[in-house]
Write an enzyme that holds these catalytic residues in place. Structure first.
Site, short mmCIF file in Angstrom:
data_model
loop_
_atom_site.label_atom_id
_atom_site.label_comp_id
_atom_site.label_asym_id
_atom_site.label_seq_id
_atom_site.Cartn_x
_atom_site.Cartn_y
_atom_site.Cartn_z
N ARG A 192 22.11 32.25 -49.79
CA ARG A 192 20.89 32.46 -49.00
C ARG A 192 19.89 31.34 -49.31
O ARG A 192 19.19 30.87 -48.43
CB ARG A 192 20.29 33.85 -49.25
CG ARG A 192 18.98 34.07 -48.54
CD ARG A 192 18.64 35.52 -48.19
NE ARG A 192 19.01 36.51 -49.17
CZ ARG A 192 18.39 36.68 -50.35
NH1 ARG A 192 17.39 35.92 -50.71
NH2 ARG A 192 18.80 37.63 -51.17
N TYR A 240 10.08 28.55 -23.61
CA TYR A 240 11.33 29.32 -23.58
C TYR A 240 10.98 30.82 -23.61
O TYR A 240 10.14 31.24 -24.40
CB TYR A 240 12.15 28.91 -24.81
CG TYR A 240 13.44 29.67 -24.98
CD1 TYR A 240 14.54 29.36 -24.21
CD2 TYR A 240 13.55 30.68 -25.93
CE1 TYR A 240 15.73 30.05 -24.37
CE2 TYR A 240 14.73 31.38 -26.09
CZ TYR A 240 15.82 31.06 -25.32
OH TYR A 240 16.99 31.75 -25.48
N ASP A 265 8.76 22.00 -30.12
CA ASP A 265 10.11 22.46 -29.81
C ASP A 265 10.74 21.36 -28.96
O ASP A 265 10.40 21.19 -27.78
CB ASP A 265 10.05 23.80 -29.06
CG ASP A 265 11.42 24.35 -28.70
OD1 ASP A 265 12.40 23.58 -28.71
OD2 ASP A 265 11.50 25.56 -28.37
N LYS A 300 22.00 24.39 -28.56
CA LYS A 300 22.02 23.63 -27.31
C LYS A 300 22.71 22.27 -27.52
O LYS A 300 23.82 22.23 -27.97
CB LYS A 300 20.60 23.52 -26.76
CG LYS A 300 19.82 24.85 -26.82
CD LYS A 300 20.39 25.93 -25.93
CE LYS A 300 19.84 27.33 -26.19
NZ LYS A 300 18.40 27.46 -26.18
C1 LIG Z 1 17.43 28.33 -26.66
C2 LIG Z 1 16.07 27.89 -26.97
C3 LIG Z 1 15.35 28.48 -28.03
C4 LIG Z 1 15.91 29.63 -28.84
O1 LIG Z 1 17.07 29.25 -29.55
P1 LIG Z 1 18.30 30.25 -29.88
O2 LIG Z 1 19.24 29.34 -30.59
O3 LIG Z 1 18.82 30.78 -28.58
O4 LIG Z 1 17.76 31.33 -30.75
C5 LIG Z 1 14.08 28.01 -28.28
N1 LIG Z 1 13.53 27.01 -27.56
C6 LIG Z 1 14.20 26.43 -26.54
C7 LIG Z 1 13.54 25.34 -25.76
C8 LIG Z 1 15.48 26.84 -26.21
O5 LIG Z 1 16.13 26.27 -25.19
#
Ligand SMILES: *Cc1c(COP(=O)(O)O)cnc(C)c1O
Length: 380
Positions: free
Chosen positions: A46, A98, A170, A195
């Protein structure tokens, strides 16, 4: 090391016991001490794990950062950033974030005493106007999901600096190939590694990158205390994915540019939003701030919801699925899929109409993608 070399090599050394070129999957919960008070740098997975450590070092390097901290999902990474704050603090956030991020802010964190203002951060004045004495964080998504709005990081970074706010970006859509927010003054870069970074729709993961030791220490503390850590196997899969990031992104981008231009000329299409189109409202900033436009676009059909639904039900190659950034082209209906938890009036107020279609353009032969959209649009 140049960027492309870092993608392949940064943080990765041959395994010290065997020379294996691919780091092993250290699938272990705990580590045996040599003697009391003497471990080999790891005590419990962890807190830290060798496979995860390699991924964290690699991701930090490619974003131009000193420190990386990985999480079990992008959302766990978002949550860790917000855990820098305390009850009473206020956050100014991009409005077109998101869907899962605004759901977390409004439905979870608001119950713990944080408050949020959503503004169009592509307009720096809107950011200035939203700052209050309690504001502690600026949460920027650029490009945004799904409307692909671009925020001028240099300008809003100066605002964050002046008011001593944590400046978080982000950067999931842009990837470090096209945008490295730390170079534009961000304190924290957050990625959903689900992604483009892992890139093959094979796992869920997240990461936080920073140059600030105080933020890194706080993130490590949150990571080990709350425990939303990725499995060693998922870290290993992410590392494999990242190795071709610099090759995949130009193809995602080139294919998306072709698809965006095709859709913009199509008689049934009312509007296409892609940062690489001259018609994009922040095309100039996108061109200056990013070295490419990535693979995400959204569009609106003249026939509204029924036409969009017919299109999505008639594609054969494109996959009707949530998520993005994988090698396969995916088509999504934000209003009923990714953003279903954003109240309808909020969605509409920010331009996310019920007829909006989002495409994550993959790395197939673009002629096959175009042919599929053409046949499906005939039925729309
Ligand atoms: C998918 C996404 C998230 C969240 O990520 P997860 O891996 O699905 O928890 C946050 N911000 C953006 C821009 C995303 O495309």
């Amino acid at each position: 090391m140049k960027f492309d070399t870092k993608v392949v090599r940064a943080g990765i050394k041959p395994d010290p016991t065997t020379g294996a070129i691919v780091p092993p999957i250290y699938e272990t919960a705990t580590y045996v001490l040599d003697e009391v008070g003497k471990d080999k740098g790891f005590d419990y997975t962890r807190s830290s794990n060798p496979t995860r450590q390699i991924l964290e070092d690699n991701l930090a390097a490619i974003d131009g950062g000193k420190y990386g901290v990985c999480f079990a999902s992008g959302m766990a990474a978002v949550d860790a950033c917000l855990k820098l704050l305390s009850a009473g603090d206020h956050v100014v956030s991009s409005d077109d974030v998101y869907g899962g991020v605004s759901r977390h802010f409004n439905n979870v964190l608001a119950r713990y005493g944080l408050s949020f203002s959503y503004v169009d951060t592509s307009n720096p004045q809107a950011v200035r106007d939203a700052i209050r004495p309690q504001t502690k964080m600026l949460w920027i998504e650029t490009p945004t999901n799904p409307l692909l709005k671009i925020t001028d990081l240099q300008t809003v970074g100066e605002i964050a600096n002046k008011h001593k706010l944590y400046f978080c970006v982000d950067s999931t859509f842009a990837t470090p190939v096209y945008l490295r927010p730390l170079e534009h003054g961000a304190d924290i870069v957050m990625h959903s590694t689900t992604k483009y970074l892992s890139g093959h729709n094979q796992l869920i993961g997240g990461a936080v990158i920073t140059n600030r030791k105080d933020i890194y220490d706080a993130m490590k503390f949150i990571q080990k205390t709350i425990g939303a850590v990725p499995s060693p196997f998922d870290c290993w899969l992410t590392l494999l994915g990242v190795k071709t990031l610099h090759l995949r992104m130009p193809r995602h981008s080139a294919n998306a540019q072709r698809v965006a231009e095709y859709l913009e000329r199509h008689p049934k299409v009312a509007k296409v939003t892609y940062p690489g189109l001259r018609s994009h409202p922040q095309y100039a900033i996108a061109k200056e701030q990013m070295s490419g436009f990535s693979g995400m676009l959204s569009f609106e059909l003249k026939g509204g919801i029924p036409a969009g639904t017919a299109l999505m039900n008639n594609v054969k190659l494109c996959s009707l699925a949530e998520s993005l950034g994988g090698v396969e082209t995916m088509i999504t209906h934000p209003a009923t899929m990714t953003h279903v938890d954003v109240p309808a009036e909020q969605r509409h107020a920010r331009g996310l109409t019920d007829g909006l279609v989002r495409l994550s353009v993959g790395i197939e032969d673009v002629d096959d993608i175009l042919a599929d959209l053409k046949q499906a649009l005939e039925k729309a």
